[in-house]
Scaffold this motif. Structure first.
Motif, PDB file in Angstrom:
ATOM      1  N   MET A   1       0.841  -1.167   0.000  1.00 40.12           N
ATOM      2  CA  MET A   1       0.000   0.000   0.000  1.00 40.12           C
ATOM      3  C   MET A   1       0.895   1.242   0.000  1.00 40.12           C
ATOM      4  O   MET A   1       1.682   1.448   0.910  1.00 40.12           O
ATOM      5  N   GLU A   2       0.799   2.048  -1.053  1.00 42.29           N
ATOM      6  CA  GLU A   2       1.669   3.204  -1.159  1.00 42.29           C
ATOM      7  C   GLU A   2       1.144   4.400  -0.378  1.00 42.29           C
ATOM      8  O   GLU A   2       1.923   5.231   0.073  1.00 42.29           O
ATOM      9  N   LEU A   3      -0.158   4.514  -0.256  1.00 45.57           N
ATOM     10  CA  LEU A   3      -0.727   5.635   0.477  1.00 45.57           C
ATOM     11  C   LEU A   3      -1.929   5.161   1.279  1.00 45.57           C
ATOM     12  O   LEU A   3      -2.809   4.497   0.745  1.00 45.57           O
ATOM     13  N   CYS A   4      -1.931   5.496   2.541  1.00 44.48           N
ATOM     14  CA  CYS A   4      -3.102   5.308   3.385  1.00 44.48           C
ATOM     15  C   CYS A   4      -3.216   6.567   4.225  1.00 44.48           C
ATOM     16  O   CYS A   4      -2.380   6.809   5.100  1.00 44.48           O
ATOM     17  N   SER A   5      -4.198   7.357   3.923  1.00 41.20           N
ATOM     18  CA  SER A   5      -4.298   8.682   4.526  1.00 41.20           C
ATOM     19  C   SER A   5      -5.587   8.797   5.312  1.00 41.20           C
ATOM     20  O   SER A   5      -6.668   8.524   4.793  1.00 41.20           O
ATOM     21  N   ALA A   6      -5.478   9.203   6.566  1.00 41.04           N
ATOM     22  CA  ALA A   6      -6.657   9.414   7.406  1.00 41.04           C
ATOM     23  C   ALA A   6      -6.269  10.265   8.594  1.00 41.04           C
ATOM     24  O   ALA A   6      -5.162  10.158   9.118  1.00 41.04           O
ATOM     25  N   ALA A   7      -7.173  11.106   9.018  1.00 40.17           N
ATOM     26  CA  ALA A   7      -6.949  11.946  10.189  1.00 40.17           C
ATOM     27  C   ALA A   7      -7.313  11.194  11.460  1.00 40.17           C
ATOM     28  O   ALA A   7      -7.993  10.168  11.429  1.00 40.17           O
ATOM     29  N   ALA A 410      10.021   8.943   1.942  1.00 41.33           N
ATOM     30  CA  ALA A 410       9.383   7.650   1.740  1.00 41.33           C
ATOM     31  C   ALA A 410       7.889   7.816   1.566  1.00 41.33           C
ATOM     32  O   ALA A 410       7.237   8.520   2.332  1.00 41.33           O
ATOM     33  N   GLY A 411       7.335   7.148   0.547  1.00 40.72           N
ATOM     34  CA  GLY A 411       5.893   7.109   0.391  1.00 40.72           C
ATOM     35  C   GLY A 411       5.295   8.373  -0.176  1.00 40.72           C
ATOM     36  O   GLY A 411       5.976   9.242  -0.730  1.00 40.72           O
ATOM     37  N   TRP A 412       3.979   8.481  -0.023  1.00 42.37           N
ATOM     38  CA  TRP A 412       3.198   9.592  -0.540  1.00 42.37           C
ATOM     39  C   TRP A 412       2.904  10.579   0.578  1.00 42.37           C
ATOM     40  O   TRP A 412       2.813  10.214   1.748  1.00 42.37           O
ATOM     41  N   HIS A 413       2.697  11.837   0.174  1.00 39.54           N
ATOM     42  CA  HIS A 413       2.415  12.882   1.144  1.00 39.54           C
ATOM     43  C   HIS A 413       1.365  13.831   0.574  1.00 39.54           C
ATOM     44  O   HIS A 413       1.195  13.938  -0.650  1.00 39.54           O
ATOM     45  N   GLU A 414       0.694  14.519   1.471  1.00 36.75           N
ATOM     46  CA  GLU A 414      -0.225  15.567   1.041  1.00 36.75           C
ATOM     47  C   GLU A 414       0.600  16.791   0.662  1.00 36.75           C
ATOM     48  O   GLU A 414       1.296  17.367   1.509  1.00 36.75           O
ATOM     49  N   LEU A 415       0.507  17.204  -0.602  1.00 35.24           N
ATOM     50  CA  LEU A 415       1.310  18.311  -1.093  1.00 35.24           C
ATOM     51  C   LEU A 415       0.519  19.598  -1.249  1.00 35.24           C
ATOM     52  O   LEU A 415       1.122  20.666  -1.407  1.00 35.24           O
ATOM     53  N   ALA A 416      -0.788  19.520  -1.255  1.00 31.72           N
ATOM     54  CA  ALA A 416      -1.588  20.739  -1.408  1.00 31.72           C
ATOM     55  C   ALA A 416      -3.001  20.492  -0.918  1.00 31.72           C
ATOM     56  O   ALA A 416      -3.462  19.345  -0.848  1.00 31.72           O
ATOM     57  N   ARG A 417      -3.679  21.564  -0.595  1.00 32.24           N
ATOM     58  CA  ARG A 417      -5.091  21.535  -0.238  1.00 32.24           C
ATOM     59  C   ARG A 417      -5.780  22.570  -1.135  1.00 32.24           C
ATOM     60  O   ARG A 417      -6.029  23.705  -0.716  1.00 32.24           O
ATOM     61  N   PRO A 418      -6.058  22.194  -2.401  1.00 35.30           N
ATOM     62  CA  PRO A 418      -6.515  23.178  -3.391  1.00 35.30           C
ATOM     63  C   PRO A 418      -7.783  23.921  -3.005  1.00 35.30           C
ATOM     64  O   PRO A 418      -7.956  25.078  -3.384  1.00 35.30           O
ATOM     65  N   GLN A 419      -8.686  23.282  -2.277  1.00 34.64           N
ATOM     66  CA  GLN A 419      -9.943  23.933  -1.928  1.00 34.64           C
ATOM     67  C   GLN A 419     -10.291  23.634  -0.477  1.00 34.64           C
ATOM     68  O   GLN A 419     -10.319  22.485  -0.051  1.00 34.64           O
ATOM     69  N   VAL A 420     -10.534  24.682   0.300  1.00 38.33           N
ATOM     70  CA  VAL A 420     -11.075  24.570   1.650  1.00 38.33           C
ATOM     71  C   VAL A 420     -12.384  25.343   1.631  1.00 38.33           C
ATOM     72  O   VAL A 420     -12.399  26.566   1.549  1.00 38.33           O
ATOM     73  N   HIS A 421     -13.494  24.618   1.667  1.00 38.23           N
ATOM     74  CA  HIS A 421     -14.792  25.180   1.332  1.00 38.23           C
ATOM     75  C   HIS A 421     -15.645  25.387   2.585  1.00 38.23           C
ATOM     76  O   HIS A 421     -15.241  25.036   3.700  1.00 38.23           O
ATOM     77  N   GLY A 422     -16.824  25.921   2.371  1.00 37.84           N
ATOM     78  CA  GLY A 422     -17.776  26.094   3.447  1.00 37.84           C
ATOM     79  C   GLY A 422     -18.927  25.124   3.389  1.00 37.84           C
ATOM     80  O   GLY A 422     -19.841  25.181   4.208  1.00 37.84           O
ATOM     81  N   TYR A 423     -18.899  24.216   2.389  1.00 39.24           N
ATOM     82  CA  TYR A 423     -19.923  23.188   2.235  1.00 39.24           C
ATOM     83  C   TYR A 423     -19.243  21.820   2.162  1.00 39.24           C
ATOM     84  O   TYR A 423     -18.085  21.696   1.747  1.00 39.24           O
ATOM     85  N   ASN A 424     -19.972  20.777   2.524  1.00 34.35           N
ATOM     86  CA  ASN A 424     -19.456  19.415   2.403  1.00 34.35           C
ATOM     87  C   ASN A 424     -19.227  19.081   0.940  1.00 34.35           C
ATOM     88  O   ASN A 424     -20.106  19.266   0.101  1.00 34.35           O
ATOM     89  N   MET A 425     -18.031  18.560   0.639  1.00 37.19           N
ATOM     90  CA  MET A 425     -17.686  18.212  -0.733  1.00 37.19           C
ATOM     91  C   MET A 425     -18.300  16.868  -1.113  1.00 37.19           C
ATOM     92  O   MET A 425     -18.396  15.957  -0.281  1.00 37.19           O
ATOM     93  N   ARG A 426     -18.705  16.735  -2.396  1.00 35.82           N
ATOM     94  CA  ARG A 426     -19.378  15.523  -2.852  1.00 35.82           C
ATOM     95  C   ARG A 426     -18.673  14.835  -4.015  1.00 35.82           C
ATOM     96  O   ARG A 426     -18.667  13.609  -4.086  1.00 35.82           O
ATOM     97  N   CYS A 427     -18.107  15.568  -4.954  1.00 31.60           N
ATOM     98  CA  CYS A 427     -17.596  14.933  -6.168  1.00 31.60           C
ATOM     99  C   CYS A 427     -16.538  15.820  -6.801  1.00 31.60           C
ATOM    100  O   CYS A 427     -16.431  17.012  -6.492  1.00 31.60           O
ATOM    101  N   LEU A 428     -15.765  15.216  -7.709  1.00 26.30           N
ATOM    102  CA  LEU A 428     -14.783  15.970  -8.478  1.00 26.30           C
ATOM    103  C   LEU A 428     -14.486  15.236  -9.770  1.00 26.30           C
ATOM    104  O   LEU A 428     -14.759  14.032  -9.903  1.00 26.30           O
ATOM    105  N   ALA A 429     -13.904  15.958 -10.722  1.00 29.43           N
ATOM    106  CA  ALA A 429     -13.483  15.381 -11.996  1.00 29.43           C
ATOM    107  C   ALA A 429     -12.386  16.257 -12.572  1.00 29.43           C
ATOM    108  O   ALA A 429     -12.412  17.488 -12.424  1.00 29.43           O
ATOM    109  N   PHE A 430     -11.406  15.634 -13.216  1.00 24.29           N
ATOM    110  CA  PHE A 430     -10.309  16.385 -13.829  1.00 24.29           C
ATOM    111  C   PHE A 430     -10.730  16.921 -15.191  1.00 24.29           C
ATOM    112  O   PHE A 430     -11.394  16.229 -15.973  1.00 24.29           O
ATOM    113  N   THR A 431     -10.329  18.148 -15.475  1.00 27.30           N
ATOM    114  CA  THR A 431     -10.533  18.754 -16.793  1.00 27.30           C
ATOM    115  C   THR A 431      -9.203  19.070 -17.456  1.00 27.30           C
ATOM    116  O   THR A 431      -9.158  19.767 -18.468  1.00 27.30           O
ATOM    117  N   GLY A 432      -8.131  18.588 -16.905  1.00 24.38           N
ATOM    118  CA  GLY A 432      -6.788  18.772 -17.434  1.00 24.38           C
ATOM    119  C   GLY A 432      -5.795  18.226 -16.443  1.00 24.38           C
ATOM    120  O   GLY A 432      -6.150  17.833 -15.323  1.00 24.38           O
TER     121      GLY A 432
END
Length: 736
Positions: A1-7, A410-432
């Protein structure tokens, strides 16, 4: 397992370090995660243990063993042990007896090698359990707390040459209750009796910790009144008994006395009152050093941790160092512990983020270190970037997080937090490669594009250089009372913002940087829905988006659509719903309804379908007893990547090299088993080889119907909502 991320769970005792080792354990939702920091001095999750049916609130290690205990809201304690042959952790015992949430747990190794465990629950009881490392465990005593309940516990032997045990409990009456008694009798029962009730704190006691100093036993208590009190317990030759009824007189006295087993008398006195925190004290831990060279670590809601050192010459306690974070919207620290030695400290915050410091070689300064991070609420969607370089995940913690490999780490890391919102997030999709859209519990779909600071930092940390663009903004910020990430131009950058504040860096960012300085600017808002967005899908050409929302209608479905997927040539759009049906929408020349030709496959699964994919390289899994999404797709680097998102805050990622087709099935199945997933099904490059025990649907393109693999996953929700479909097309000049 290369990444297992949880708070970490938002509980004061949810993370504990195994004394003298490089391993610590913490609760993340219903899972217990075991983390090893030995490999390359970088944290790595070695086990994600699932057994509890509700959130884990407290964790404790059995002293001098590889056994860890966890207490949860499901009113049970579980004992996890490491198999010496396979080095895998497994549950060896479930302790049942409490009727409500277990909120605290502590353990003590007895002289005969067995262990005594104390657990506190919201059912107003403290229960004692006795057992050996590999034998059965049994309850030995139940202590009733009346109309109050215990918030924290601590166990140790009383000082002197005695086998008597003392249990300290901080109850909801803001008083310290002490219980003491002899070790187990012949019939394996304890009889810890209440020997004293000590007042002093003005608010709930949230942390307790014992240590020894010579012939004395020191007890530290931290409370929500922001004070830390140190209590000294020692033997006395006097046989005078304390009149417990004259409580007020005892409170004014500098010394109290109590008797154990009608023959051993001990004195209790307040040694010190430590004042330094400005907020509630939630965590305490003693250093490894004993006797006179002891240090106390404390964590508080004021966003600081303090190290208190005893000065023998002056006979006072001094604050040796103060650690913490600056800025951000965090709510302070919720727990702390020393690491593998006295030169490492670990803490976790209310929002689950870990903070790890290591003392410099000179011993004068503490340096923050890279540590695991992750979502602190249910993960709702995950996706690989089109080039397979990084992973994005969205969660009900109202954030979008980016994970990637870090060169030299070693391993994977969180490198950015692109969006910190005021609503619960539901979905995403890449456009590039460096652009995505996200949907939340709002009517707007938001588009984001990476700033120049991320491109530069990603090249330094990951080693991959994306093309530079002159029009790319330097960074982003969120205005006061705003929800949109505003782009920071070059003029604003030069005038007001330092480069390190915008995220230029050569190492994985720390939590305080992630939460403030790694935002992506918002490039567009897509309107059209009248209700909250639930799902979004992007075509491979990245020029067409499909979205669904609540309280509309999509042909073929009667309940909420939860996932959308385009075929590789955009000729088909697949949708799956809570009504357990699959719909394939064929593209038509009709401009009003471009995907109006619909084939419906009703009741395709016995449970709600959470995922569908039309792809040329696909790995899927079916997990009938959890709300988990899992997908693996081929990237341009000819790798297989597996992502999963769960309601336990967990985001997992795995990249597999693509070997020969005959060997790929065995390799992928072996790796995915590490994610505790079952019923693996693997398709080849062209979906020409599929073996699975899952219920599945495949369609041949020769019959003008795309081949699709659908996966059914369980659900605990039962909303009865129908959906509408919106299509967004990207203009050649930019924009949607």
């Amino acid at each position: 397992m290369e990444l297992c991320s949880a708070a970490c769970s938002a509980s004061t005792g949810a993370a504990r370090w195994q004394r003298g080792t490089s391993v610590y354990a913490y609760g993340a939702g219903r899972r217990l995660l075991i983390v090893d920091t030995q490999e390359a001095r970088e944290p790595r999750v070695v086990a994600a243990l699932l057994g509890h049916t509700d959130r884990i609130n407290c964790v404790a290690w059995l002293p001098n063993t590889d056994i860890v205990l966890s207490g949860a809201t499901d009113a049970t304690l579980r004992i996890w042990a490491k198999n010496p042959d396979t080095e895998l952790y497994g549950c060896i015992a479930v302790l049942e007896g409490h009727t409500r949430s277990v909120v605290a747990v502590t353990a003590l190794q007895l002289h005969d090698g067995s262990h005594l465990v104390a657990s506190a629950s919201a059912d107003h009881t403290v229960r004692l359990w006795h057992g050996a490392s590999s034998s059965s465990w049994a309850p030995v005593q139940t202590i009733e707390c009346g109309r109050h309940f215990a918030l924290c516990l601590a166990l140790d032997y009383l000082p002197g040459e005695t086998s008597a045990v003392i249990l300290a409990a901080g109850l909801s009456n803001a008083k310290l209750h002490l219980y003491a008694g002899a070790t187990p009798t012949a019939d394996n029962t304890f009889n810890l009796a209440e020997v004293d009730i000590v007042a002093g704190h003005d608010d709930w006691i949230r942390a307790l910790a014992f240590t020894r100093r010579g012939d004395e036993l020191l007890l530290a208590s931290g409370a929500q009144d922001s004070y830390i009190r140190l209590w000294s317990i020692a033997t006395t030759q006097s046989t005078m008994l304390v009149n417990q009824d004259d409580f007020n007189a005892l409170l004014e006295s500098s010394e109290r006395r109590f008797t154990v087993a009608e023959q051993l008398t001990f004195r209790l006195r307040l040694e010190a009152l430590l004042i330094g925190h400005d907020g509630q004290v939630y965590g305490l831990d003693w250093s490894y050093a004993s006797d006179e060279d002891i240090t106390l670590l404390s964590a508080s809601a004021d966003k600081t941790m303090m190290l208190w050192k005893y000065d023998k010459k002056a006979d006072v306690w001094l604050d040796e160092a103060r650690l913490g974070e600056v800025g951000g919207n965090t709510l302070g620290f919720f727990g702390c512990c020393f690491g593998a030695n006295d030169n490492e400290v670990l803490s976790h915050g209310y929002q689950g983020a870990f903070h790890f410091w290591r003392r410099s070689e000179t011993g004068k300064a503490w340096q923050p270190q890279t540590v695991l991070s992750g979502h602190f609420a249910a993960v709702r969607d995950v996706a690989w970037s089109p080039d397979g370089r990084f992973v994005l995940s969205v969660s009900e913690d109202q954030s979008v997080r980016l994970f990637a490999q870090a060169t030299g780490h070693a391993g994977w890391h969180e490198l950015a937090r692109p969006q910190v919102h005021g609503y619960n997030m539901r979905c995403l999709a890449f456009t590039g490669d460096l652009a995505f859209v996200s949907g939340a519990d709002e009517k707007v779909l938001r588009a984001f594009e990476a700033p120049a600071t991320f491109v530069s930092s990603f090249a330094n940390v990951n080693g991959h250089q994306y093309p530079e663009r002159a029009e790319r903004p330097f960074g982003a910020s969120v205005p006061a009372l705003g929800l949109s990430n505003k782009a920071i131009s070059s003029d604003e950058h030069n005038a007001t913002v330092q480069e390190e504040q915008l995220g230029y860096r050569a190492t994985p960012p720390l939590e305080e940087d992630l939460i403030q300085n790694t935002l992506w600017p918002e490039s567009a808002k897509l309107y059209g829905h009248g209700y909250e967005i639930l799902a979004v899908g992007a075509a491979r050409t990245q020029r067409v988006l499909a979205t669904t929302c609540k309280l509309g209608r999509l042909a073929g479905h009667t309940l909420s659509v939860v996932k959308l997927a385009f075929s590789h040539n955009e000729a088909y759009l697949a949708s799956v719903s809570r009504d357990r049906s699959i719909c394939l929408h064929r593209r038509t020349p009709d401009a009003e309804q471009p995907y109006g030709d619909t084939n419906v496959f009703p009741k395709a699964h016995d449970r709600i379908i959470w995922f569908v994919q039309i792809d040329q390289g696909l790995v899927g899994c079916r997990r009938p007893a959890d709300t988990c999404n899992c997908i693996a797709q081929a990237t341009q680097q000819r790798h297989l990547g597996c992502l999963s998102s769960t309601s336990d805050y967990l985001c997992c990622a795995m990249k597999l090299l693509k070997p020969h087709r005959a060997a790929r099935q065995t390799k992928a199945t072996h790796e995915v088993q590490q994610l505790n997933m079952i019923n693996m099904s693997i398709a080849g490059t062209h979906l020409d080889h599929l073996t699975s025990t899952n219920k599945r649907f495949m369609f041949d393109t020769a019959e003008a119907r795309p081949r699709a693999l659908s996966l059914s996953l369980s659900n605990s929700l039962s909303q009865t909502l129908s959906l509408s479909l919106k299509l967004f097309f990207q203009r050649t000049t930019g924009g949607w």
